[in-house]
Design a protein around this motif. Structure first.
Motif, PDB file in Angstrom:
ATOM      1  N   SER A 177      -5.734  15.196  33.444  1.00 22.56           N
ATOM      2  CA  SER A 177      -4.423  15.045  32.805  1.00 22.56           C
ATOM      3  C   SER A 177      -4.055  13.585  32.574  1.00 22.56           C
ATOM      4  O   SER A 177      -3.179  13.289  31.765  1.00 22.56           O
ATOM      5  CB  SER A 177      -3.341  15.721  33.653  1.00 22.56           C
ATOM      6  OG  SER A 177      -3.259  15.122  34.935  1.00 22.56           O
ATOM      7  N   LEU A 178      -4.708  12.660  33.281  1.00 26.52           N
ATOM      8  CA  LEU A 178      -4.459  11.239  33.053  1.00 26.52           C
ATOM      9  C   LEU A 178      -5.260  10.710  31.873  1.00 26.52           C
ATOM     10  O   LEU A 178      -4.885   9.716  31.263  1.00 26.52           O
ATOM     11  CB  LEU A 178      -4.808  10.442  34.319  1.00 26.52           C
ATOM     12  CG  LEU A 178      -3.967  10.759  35.562  1.00 26.52           C
ATOM     13  CD1 LEU A 178      -4.432   9.926  36.733  1.00 26.52           C
ATOM     14  CD2 LEU A 178      -2.481  10.531  35.283  1.00 26.52           C
ATOM     15  N   ILE A 179      -6.374  11.372  31.560  1.00 29.41           N
ATOM     16  CA  ILE A 179      -7.215  10.955  30.442  1.00 29.41           C
ATOM     17  C   ILE A 179      -6.757  11.618  29.155  1.00 29.41           C
ATOM     18  O   ILE A 179      -6.614  10.972  28.109  1.00 29.41           O
ATOM     19  CB  ILE A 179      -8.692  11.292  30.726  1.00 29.41           C
ATOM     20  CG1 ILE A 179      -9.157  10.629  32.032  1.00 29.41           C
ATOM     21  CG2 ILE A 179      -9.585  10.862  29.570  1.00 29.41           C
ATOM     22  CD1 ILE A 179     -10.533  11.065  32.480  1.00 29.41           C
ATOM     23  N   ASN A 180      -6.547  12.924  29.228  1.00 32.18           N
ATOM     24  CA  ASN A 180      -6.105  13.706  28.080  1.00 32.18           C
ATOM     25  C   ASN A 180      -4.678  14.181  28.352  1.00 32.18           C
ATOM     26  O   ASN A 180      -4.450  15.097  29.137  1.00 32.18           O
ATOM     27  CB  ASN A 180      -7.045  14.900  27.856  1.00 32.18           C
ATOM     28  CG  ASN A 180      -6.753  15.658  26.571  1.00 32.18           C
ATOM     29  OD1 ASN A 180      -5.671  15.560  26.012  1.00 32.18           O
ATOM     30  ND2 ASN A 180      -7.728  16.422  26.105  1.00 32.18           N
ATOM     31  N   LYS A 181      -3.710  13.525  27.744  1.00 25.70           N
ATOM     32  CA  LYS A 181      -2.300  13.787  28.044  1.00 25.70           C
ATOM     33  C   LYS A 181      -1.854  15.180  27.633  1.00 25.70           C
ATOM     34  O   LYS A 181      -0.797  15.657  28.071  1.00 25.70           O
ATOM     35  CB  LYS A 181      -1.419  12.741  27.346  1.00 25.70           C
ATOM     36  CG  LYS A 181      -1.738  11.299  27.727  1.00 25.70           C
ATOM     37  CD  LYS A 181      -1.556  11.042  29.214  1.00 25.70           C
ATOM     38  CE  LYS A 181      -1.804   9.582  29.555  1.00 25.70           C
ATOM     39  NZ  LYS A 181      -1.662   9.307  30.995  1.00 25.70           N
ATOM     40  N   ASP A 182      -2.626  15.851  26.785  1.00 24.90           N
ATOM     41  CA  ASP A 182      -2.245  17.191  26.331  1.00 24.90           C
ATOM     42  C   ASP A 182      -2.701  18.284  27.297  1.00 24.90           C
ATOM     43  O   ASP A 182      -2.400  19.454  27.085  1.00 24.90           O
ATOM     44  CB  ASP A 182      -2.832  17.462  24.943  1.00 24.90           C
ATOM     45  CG  ASP A 182      -2.257  16.531  23.885  1.00 24.90           C
ATOM     46  OD1 ASP A 182      -1.082  16.130  24.044  1.00 24.90           O
ATOM     47  OD2 ASP A 182      -2.974  16.195  22.914  1.00 24.90           O
ATOM     48  N   VAL A 183      -3.437  17.909  28.324  1.00 27.29           N
ATOM     49  CA  VAL A 183      -4.001  18.891  29.251  1.00 27.29           C
ATOM     50  C   VAL A 183      -2.997  19.189  30.360  1.00 27.29           C
ATOM     51  O   VAL A 183      -2.410  18.262  30.938  1.00 27.29           O
ATOM     52  CB  VAL A 183      -5.317  18.358  29.853  1.00 27.29           C
ATOM     53  CG1 VAL A 183      -5.787  19.237  30.999  1.00 27.29           C
ATOM     54  CG2 VAL A 183      -6.386  18.282  28.782  1.00 27.29           C
ATOM     55  N   PRO A 184      -2.765  20.466  30.677  1.00 28.14           N
ATOM     56  CA  PRO A 184      -1.858  20.795  31.784  1.00 28.14           C
ATOM     57  C   PRO A 184      -2.385  20.239  33.114  1.00 28.14           C
ATOM     58  O   PRO A 184      -3.598  20.211  33.359  1.00 28.14           O
ATOM     59  CB  PRO A 184      -1.847  22.328  31.796  1.00 28.14           C
ATOM     60  CG  PRO A 184      -2.315  22.733  30.438  1.00 28.14           C
ATOM     61  CD  PRO A 184      -3.265  21.665  29.986  1.00 28.14           C
TER      62      PRO A 184
END
Length: 418
Positions: free
Chosen positions: A248-255
């Motif tokens: 979630s820190l790398i891909n902000k769209d991930v829950p």
């Protein structure tokens, strides 16, 4: 024969196999991959006219019953599975030289490795959830049959086009862990496989169903971020291990819930991972998109040019896929206080205790101040007489001291007055 006539050593099954008919039925027309342990070929089934993928191990391995029989037993169980996410096996047999032969459906589509390279920056999480759920469904069917892969990589998994244009995951390989035990470390080691290998696999050469769960965790991480959690793999016996960055820190769209899923799948010891693939699928099923992912979205650049890149399940080791090194802090390797090293069992990871909510503290009752205790009156001591303080005796008191009940015979008064 598949041996060098000069040295007697086994030689690779390669181009010289093109044009040969195996088991009197399958005519080889292309090489898909090969190494010193065998080869994978595209062949035509002369009985049905269909294209198949034919995997042949070297006869030298086929004569080693301790390796070949467990391998073929696993493949036969695998062949009995009927699951949409498991590649269909057509035939398991040996050729005239004793070489084990596995014939399976020819899968037209890229490997999951190729899909990951296409989405180098990470795939949108609805599509990644769809692909991973299909992979876990097929893997759960395999584990439910009593077998497991033990050496699962993205090159063992294919993404093909379904009847309605949707992307469908297919697991195409099983049982190679038995064969790799016969190879030298140099032959068995493939740098591109190491990031998907679980700690117990690297440290002790031990594989179990939890080893497949670890590999699925690595694939999910890479699908969503385009990175590997451990680009160089986990060191065999580290004093410290690197802490990978949360998805979630790398891909902000991930829950953020995906962070827990990946961390549990990548637990250092098998006992702390998901017990079954179905349990891992349950952890993300609430994020399942209502629509399927289109094959054209999963593999937008794929073109079927004979499938030479798709079925190379047995191949020589090459350079690992390019991965972005994620900055990390170091954390101490958890050490268990449960001493079971002598028995050979893995020490248990000490998990953080579940923090229970603090009980509601009832307010303390108001303490009434204690009543003020009046000091007791000071009792004055009875005065004592001294000869210096005695007044002269009075005749009325007949020689009694006016200040005390004593008689004072030495007062000087006449005795008769007392």
């Amino acid at each position: 024969m598949h041996f060098c006539p000069a040295t007697g050593r086994p030689i690779e099954l390669g181009e010289r196999m093109v044009g040969q008919t195996i088991l009197g039925r399958f005519r080889i027309d292309a090489v898909l991959g090969g190494s010193s342990i065998g080869g994978v070929f595209r062949a035509e089934d002369t009985q049905t006219g269909q294209m198949v993928a034919l995997k042949m191990l070297h006869p030298s391995l086929g004569r080693n019953t301790e390796l070949a029989e467990p391998y073929m037993a696993d493949v036969r169980v695998y062949a009995g599975l009927a699951h949409p996410n498991v590649g269909r096996v057509i035939l398991v047999d040996r050729d005239e030289s004793g070489a084990p032969v596995v014939v399976r459906e020819y899968l037209r589509g890229p490997t999951l490795e190729q899909v990951m390279l296409t989405h180098a920056g990470g795939m949108p999480h609805p599509g990644a959830v769809r692909l991973l759920t299909g992979l876990l469904g097929g893997l759960d069917a395999i584990h439910g049959a009593g077998i497991y892969n033990g050496d699962l990589t993205p090159r063992d998994i294919f993404v093909v086009q379904g009847e309605n244009g949707e992307a469908v995951v297919k697991i195409a390989e099983i049982g190679e862990r038995h064969i790799k035990s016969a190879l030298s470390p140099e032959e068995a080691e493939k740098p591109q496989d190491r990031p998907y290998q679980a700690p117990e696999q690297i440290r002790d050469g031990k594989t179990e169903p939890g080893t497949d769960i670890f590999a699925c965790g690595v694939m999910f991480y890479r699908l969503l971020t385009g990175r590997l959690p451990y680009p160089e793999g986990i060191p065999p016996r580290p004093e410290k291990i690197p802490a990978f960055e949360d998805i979630s820190l790398i891909n902000k769209d991930v829950p953020k819930a995906f962070d827990y899923t990946v961390r549990r799948a990548l637990a250092l010891f098998p006992r702390d991972r998901f017990k079954t693939p179905a349990m891992m699928a349950d952890a993300i099923k609430s994020f399942m998109p209502p629509d399927t992912i289109r094959f054209s979205d999963a593999a937008p650049n794929y073109t079927d040019e004979g499938g030479t890149a798709s079925h190379a399940a047995i191949e020589d080791g090459g350079a690992p896929p390019q991965a972005v090194q994620v900055p990390f802090d170091e954390q101490s390797l958890p050490v268990s206080t449960d001493d079971r090293s002598a028995s050979g069992q893995e020490p248990a990871v000490q998990l953080a205790p579940v923090v229970q909510p603090a009980p509601v503290v009832q307010p303390a009752p108001v303490v009434q101040p204690a009543p003020v205790v009046q000091p007791a009156p000071v009792v004055q001591p009875a005065p004592s007489c001294s000869p210096l303080q005695r007044p002269p005796c009075s005749p009325v008191l007949r020689h009694r001291c006016p200040r005390c009940p004593r008689r004072h015979p030495n007062c000087g008064a006449p005795e008769g007055n007392g």
